[in-house]
Design an enzyme around this catalytic site. Structure first.
Site, PDB file in Angstrom:
ATOM      1  N   CYS A   1      -1.680   8.523   4.038  1.00 20.86           N
ATOM      2  CA  CYS A   1      -1.744   8.191   2.624  1.00 20.86           C
ATOM      3  C   CYS A   1      -3.140   8.452   2.066  1.00 20.86           C
ATOM      4  CB  CYS A   1      -1.345   6.742   2.390  1.00 20.86           C
ATOM      5  SG  CYS A   1      -2.125   5.592   3.524  1.00 20.86           S
TER       6      CYS A   1
ATOM      7  N   GLU B   1       0.876  -1.174   0.000  1.00 27.08           N
ATOM      8  CA  GLU B   1       0.000   0.000   0.000  1.00 27.08           C
ATOM      9  C   GLU B   1       0.904   1.211   0.000  1.00 27.08           C
ATOM     10  OE1 GLU B   1      -1.547   3.338   1.162  1.00 27.08           O
ATOM     11  OE2 GLU B   1      -1.440   2.293   3.094  1.00 27.08           O
TER      12      GLU B   1
END
Length: 580
Positions: free
Chosen positions: A364, A330
């Protein structure tokens, strides 16, 4: 339900030593030859309640005491290999973002020799850990969740607040609640994964079919980022929940919190060698772990550039591995809010301030670009600027701060370059914020940029800081701006649509189907909860294996199908071969 799986996971070497009352039992003496519990079930899992730390509360007092203790300490943190502390002498320090001259810990970096010992130790512990009864393996992480919840909550929150620059609330939702959920639900997900497929298999007469979820053949490498303590504890635990062994490389700017996390797992009964804690430079890991023939998997969270380099390294060496390494990652995001003309202004304003500026935009999933209908922009602009000016920027020790400092000098310099670039761009104007001050800590004001250029640098590239760029569109161009949003970034992590018009919601949900792995309706682009909103994105944002959900656990096992015939076979001929 676990009876079949238990049988397949219970091979354990015989114990030939006699243990007396004065001798510490050997590791193998704790293995049972068979399950004593049959279809055992873990306690039901539910999301961990979050503390508010209100003035006068016991929780607030306990956290303040933990903060004072952490603030006055600077522990010496070793590598941990096979359960043993290794101090290499190659030391570095982790500093507090809000007070850059104060170290929060000194840590020892792994050397090439230590890294090789970590790999050897993991592989040596593999057989025994695989043989550990599944209920005992899952109990380790379930116990860790309760130790964190009831014993070490304030210690880990304090390490996260001071070491990674989080406010009290941002630490609570990360280092406490989310990590507890990762461990507690992770054990339940694995339990369900082991049992459900057995019930789904069909069986012909005289045939017994079952599947075995084998650990991967080799070691797993977890590489974790600074921005979420919970991610570090989850990246190393996810493979281990399935019986895998491996290495954990923490970020150099979150070593203290990650070390506290490791010690909680150790206290919960994690056997030596199963997870080896190796603070180390990325180049060293690339040379000695990523290229090792026994590498079975990488579990990564971090930048897109680093993840691509990992993938390239593995691809370039693919012929030398015993198995094809699983690559789970990720990475970044350029996350959006799209605001339709029917949206509720206050919801947009409050969700956007939280989405863009919580934890200084260092998530993020942080909101960093926004498309607003022209008819709403005057009201939204006024309220956004007004509320952004109210944000207090300061020390995590002050509980009324909404933002603290960004993580380090490199991050500070990068964010400042983006702000300066926008200030010099004729298509951009800074509406609020923009100031940067690194005299004491790495402080960047919450900044909002307005642009007329959908391809402006701050609209396309991940900044990883408290910077939001807004583009206004004509109300009639709503469908067209959805196409602009979809094509406006290489990333596809999170995004939101704000609209009260259900047709607009439906259209955005369809048009932005591939634009975000986590899509929100009338809510901010951040804040996924374990077992509620499985997290992950595609395109340049990662492999979208969904942390916080059972799907990711399939990546760290190798399924074996077993068919057992229970009826003697009396001929090799088929009926179609017989004569009339």
């Amino acid at each position: 339900i676990l009876q079949i799986v238990t049988m397949l996971h219970r091979v354990c070497p015989s114990v030939r030593t006699v243990v007396n009352s004065t001798t510490c039992p050997t590791r193998s003496s704790h293995c049972r030859h068979f399950s004593q519990f049959g279809a055992v079930k873990l306690p039901p899992a539910k999301n961990e309640p979050m503390f508010n730390y209100a003035p006068g509360s016991k929780e607030r007092d306990l956290l303040k005491a933990a903060l004072a203790k952490t603030n006055a300490s600077c522990p010496d943190i070793p590598c941990i290999i096979n359960g043993k502390e290794i101090r290499t002498g190659e030391t570095r320090q982790q500093f507090m973002p809000h007070n850059k001259s104060q170290a929060i810990c000194t840590y020892h970096q792994a050397t090439p020799q230590v890294l090789q010992e970590a790999i050897q130790g993991a592989m040596q512990s593999k057989k025994e850990f695989e043989a550990l009864p599944v209920e005992d393996r899952l109990a380790i992480f379930t116990k860790a969740s309760w130790l964190l919840s009831k014993v070490h909550r304030y210690e880990l929150n304090a390490a996260t607040m001071l070491g990674q620059g989080k406010t009290v609330w941002q630490a609570e939702i990360d280092a406490a609640a989310e990590l507890i959920d990762f461990w507690r639900f992770g054990a339940k997900f694995v339990e369900e994964m082991y049992s459900t497929p057995q019930n789904a298999l069909l069986h012909d007469d005289g045939i017994w079919n079952r599947v075995e979820f084998r650990p991967l053949e080799g070691f797993c490498l977890a590489i974790s980022p600074f921005n979420f303590t919970a991610i570090g504890g989850n990246l190393c635990a996810t493979p281990a929940l399935l019986g895998n062994v491996g290495l954990w490389k923490p970020s150099s700017t979150s070593v203290l919190a990650n070390y506290v996390t490791y010690k909680i797992l150790e206290e919960a009964g994690l056997p030596p060698g199963v997870i080896n804690f190796i603070p180390s430079p990325g180049k060293l890991v690339s040379e000695h772990a990523l290229k090792h023939p026994d590498l079975a998997a990488v579990n990564f969270t971090g930048s897109t550039a680093v993840f691509r380099d990992i993938w390239h390294t593995i691809g370039s060496n693919i012929a030398q591995y015993k198995s094809y390494p699983r690559i789970v990652g990720e990475t970044g995001g350029k996350n959006f809010h799209v605001v339709h003309a029917s949206a509720d202004v206050e919801t947009v304003v409050n969700a956007t301030i939280r989405g863009a500026f919580e934890y200084q935009g260092q998530k993020c999933s942080a909101t960093s670009r926004m498309y607003v209908a022209r008819s709403l922009w005057p009201a939204i602009k006024e309220r956004l600027v007004e509320e952004t000016k109210q944000i207090k920027l300061g020390s995590p020790l002050d509980f009324d701060t909404f933002m603290t400092a960004v993580i380090d000098a490199n991050s500070f310099a990068s964010i400042r370059r983006y702000i300066e670039g926008a200030a010099a761009d004729d298509a951009c104007s800074i509406l609020v914020g923009g100031a940067c001050d690194d005299r004491q800590g790495y402080f960047v004001e919450p900044t909002i940029i307005e642009t007329t250029d959908a391809a402006a640098k701050s609209m396309r590239e991940e900044i990883f800081g408290p910077v939001l760029t807004v583009m206004v569109y004509d109300d009639a161009q709503f469908e067209a701006v959805l196409d602009v949003c979809d094509a406006g970034s290489d990333y596809a992590l999170t995004g939101s649509i704000f609209a009260l018009d259900r047709k607009a919601v439906a259209l955005a949900t369809e048009k932005l189907r591939q634009s975000a792995g986590n899509f929100y309706i009338n809510d901010k682009s951040t804040g996924s909860v374990v077992a509620q909103q499985p997290f992950g994105g595609a395109r340049a944002s990662g492999t979208n294996d969904k942390a916080g959900f059972m799907s990711i656990y399939n990546r760290f096992c190798s399924v074996r199908s077993i068919k057992e015939n229970m009826v003697p076979q009396t001929t090799w001929r088929y009926p179609s071969m017989d004569a009339k």
